[in-house]
Motif scaffolding. Structure first.
Motif, PDB file in Angstrom:
ATOM      1  N   ILE A  19      -6.722  -4.955  12.739  1.00 30.73           N
ATOM      2  CA  ILE A  19      -7.564  -4.726  11.563  1.00 30.73           C
ATOM      3  C   ILE A  19      -8.861  -4.025  11.975  1.00 30.73           C
ATOM      4  O   ILE A  19      -9.332  -3.103  11.304  1.00 30.73           O
ATOM      5  N   ILE A  40      -6.174  -2.432   4.129  1.00 32.37           N
ATOM      6  CA  ILE A  40      -6.923  -3.218   5.116  1.00 32.37           C
ATOM      7  C   ILE A  40      -7.349  -4.556   4.521  1.00 32.37           C
ATOM      8  O   ILE A  40      -7.220  -5.609   5.155  1.00 32.37           O
ATOM      9  N   ARG A  51      -6.183  -8.215   5.885  1.00 28.19           N
ATOM     10  CA  ARG A  51      -7.173  -9.162   6.411  1.00 28.19           C
ATOM     11  C   ARG A  51      -7.052 -10.518   5.719  1.00 28.19           C
ATOM     12  O   ARG A  51      -7.094 -11.568   6.379  1.00 28.19           O
TER      13      ARG A  51
END
Length: 431
Positions: free
Chosen positions: A294, A335, A339
């Motif tokens: 990430i 993203i 996450r």
């Protein structure tokens, strides 16, 4: 919102543990401070050295220790930014690391993912982190003194011998390496490859997985044992190339073990408990890989934004092109989704343990490397020819995102696990 409240379990450490932080603002002041210091250290001390590290990797001395890394390690250690990865599983674990939970460390680990050389600076790089966790959880006092303490001090490095070229190692029951007792010694024989770190001159020990008893059930045949890398019979055949890159000075070696004699006291936990150790090792390690990915994706997106704002094509900045804007937006969406899934997995590991968190752990191992590969690919495309060069970190990022769809268990194995757990929810399921 900086956290999500979740029901408490009887095994929770505190009331705060019921709150799942979804941003740095949801962390305790102490962890927020650590996060900021790690980020600043990487921005000011690590990233500026990336070009110098690349020169070292391309030099005739590439398999030697890169001196600036030892300096970075000394600085990080003196600043208290050291061994941050060890989770709190009992009071005895706190003395080894920073005493962070999996989810607290996840935010710090993401920062380390922004640079390929950052994790080692904090003594938080694989496979050492996994091996140290094994020794903390399963090692006896003699093993800890001989091997764990030097690893914790950053004086030596280690490797993990599991994958074999002759069998499909995605099914670990296929492994053919042998661990045979002979008096006060075990005799080790096996052919391993993708033994990351074995080529490093500082690598002094290997946690080796092999079969110690083929007559029992298949998940009790495997054991793990500590093998000194300087033991007679240990041979590094060659460093393997990843997309043509040897990853010096770390490397990913093909290694043979021929009649290696190892004292009985080097066996971890007991005969037939290799799978038990492997499961304990892989949970936190998978969180670490995913959070680093990430961080890698975040830096790739940052580079993409900067590049498209500054490059002019057909009379206007690339950033004004609708296709570029759509790609940037997709990167941000992907993203953020990845996450949150990783944070959920880390939180469940902290509160309920690795077994309950198994579905989430399996899901992140598919979702995150694929996300990172896609994000980095878009960033490369925005850079044109420069994106595949060594002038920017994107080509290296793409390589590792792709590798991690195999290295920590192939996508297909994790998807199979997720599907089985989904079918198991059905009362009528027979799978």
């Amino acid at each position: 919102m900086s956290y999500i409240s979740r029901p408490m379990s009887s095994s929770s450490h505190s009331n705060h543990a019921a709150q799942m932080p979804i941003s740095v603002a949801g962390l305790s002041p102490r962890v927020q401070d650590l996060h900021q210091r790690v980020k600043t250290f990487i921005d000011e001390k690590v990233i500026p050295l990336e070009a110098d590290f690349l020169k070292h990797q391309l030099s005739k001395d590439k398999w030697s220790v890169w001196p600036p890394m030892e300096n970075l390690k000394a600085e990080a250690k003196s600043a208290g930014l050291w061994n941050l990865f060890l989770p709190v599983e009992s009071d005895r674990d706190v003395k080894y690391g920073a005493g962070l939970s999996n989810i607290e460390y996840a935010f710090l680990c993401e920062q380390m993912g922004r640079s390929a050389i950052a994790p080692e600076a904090f003594n938080c790089s694989a496979p050492d982190t996994g091996n140290m966790e094994v020794l903390v959880k399963y090692g006896n006092e003699e093993q800890k003194k001989a091997w764990l303490q030097p690893l914790l001090d950053g004086k030596i490095r280690s490797c993990f011998g599991m994958t074999e070229p002759a069998v499909a190692s995605s099914d670990a029951t296929n492994i053919e390496a042998s661990i045979r007792r002979e008096g006060d010694y075990y005799i080790i024989n096996g052919h391993k490859w993708w033994t990351s770190g074995a080529s490093d001159s500082r690598c002094k020990m290997c946690i080796f997985m092999g079969k110690s008893d083929r007559s029992v059930s298949k998940h009790q045949q495997q054991s793990m044992i500590i093998v000194p890398m300087d033991a007679p019979g240990v041979t590094i055949v060659r460093p393997l190339l990843v997309f043509g890159f040897d990853d010096a000075p770390h490397g990913h070696a093909e290694v043979t073990f021929e009649n290696v004699r190892v004292p009985v006291g080097n066996l971890l936990l007991g005969e037939g408990r290799g799978f038990e150790i492997a499961q304990g090792r892989l949970g936190p390690g998978r969180i670490h890989h995913c959070m680093r990915l990430i961080g890698m994706a975040e830096r790739s997106l940052q580079l993409m934004v900067e590049r498209t704002k500054s490059r002019i094509a057909f009379g206007k900045p690339l950033a004004t092109q609708g296709t570029i804007q759509a790609d940037v937006a997709k990167c941000r969406l992907e993203i953020e989704q990845a996450r949150l899934l990783v944070l959920k997995a880390a939180h469940m590991m902290d509160i309920y343990g690795n077994k309950v968190a198994a579905p989430e752990i399996a899901m992140i191992k598919v979702a995150v490397p694929n996300m990172a590969q896609t994000v980095v690919d878009r960033a490369i495309q925005s850079y044109g020819g420069a994106g595949v060069s060594s002038d920017f970190p994107l080509a290296g990022f793409f390589m590792w995102a792709r590798v991690l769809r195999i290295a920590d268990g192939p996508d297909e194995v994790h998807l199979r696990s997720v599907a089985r757990m989904e079918y198991a929810k059905s009362v009528n399921s027979k799978l």
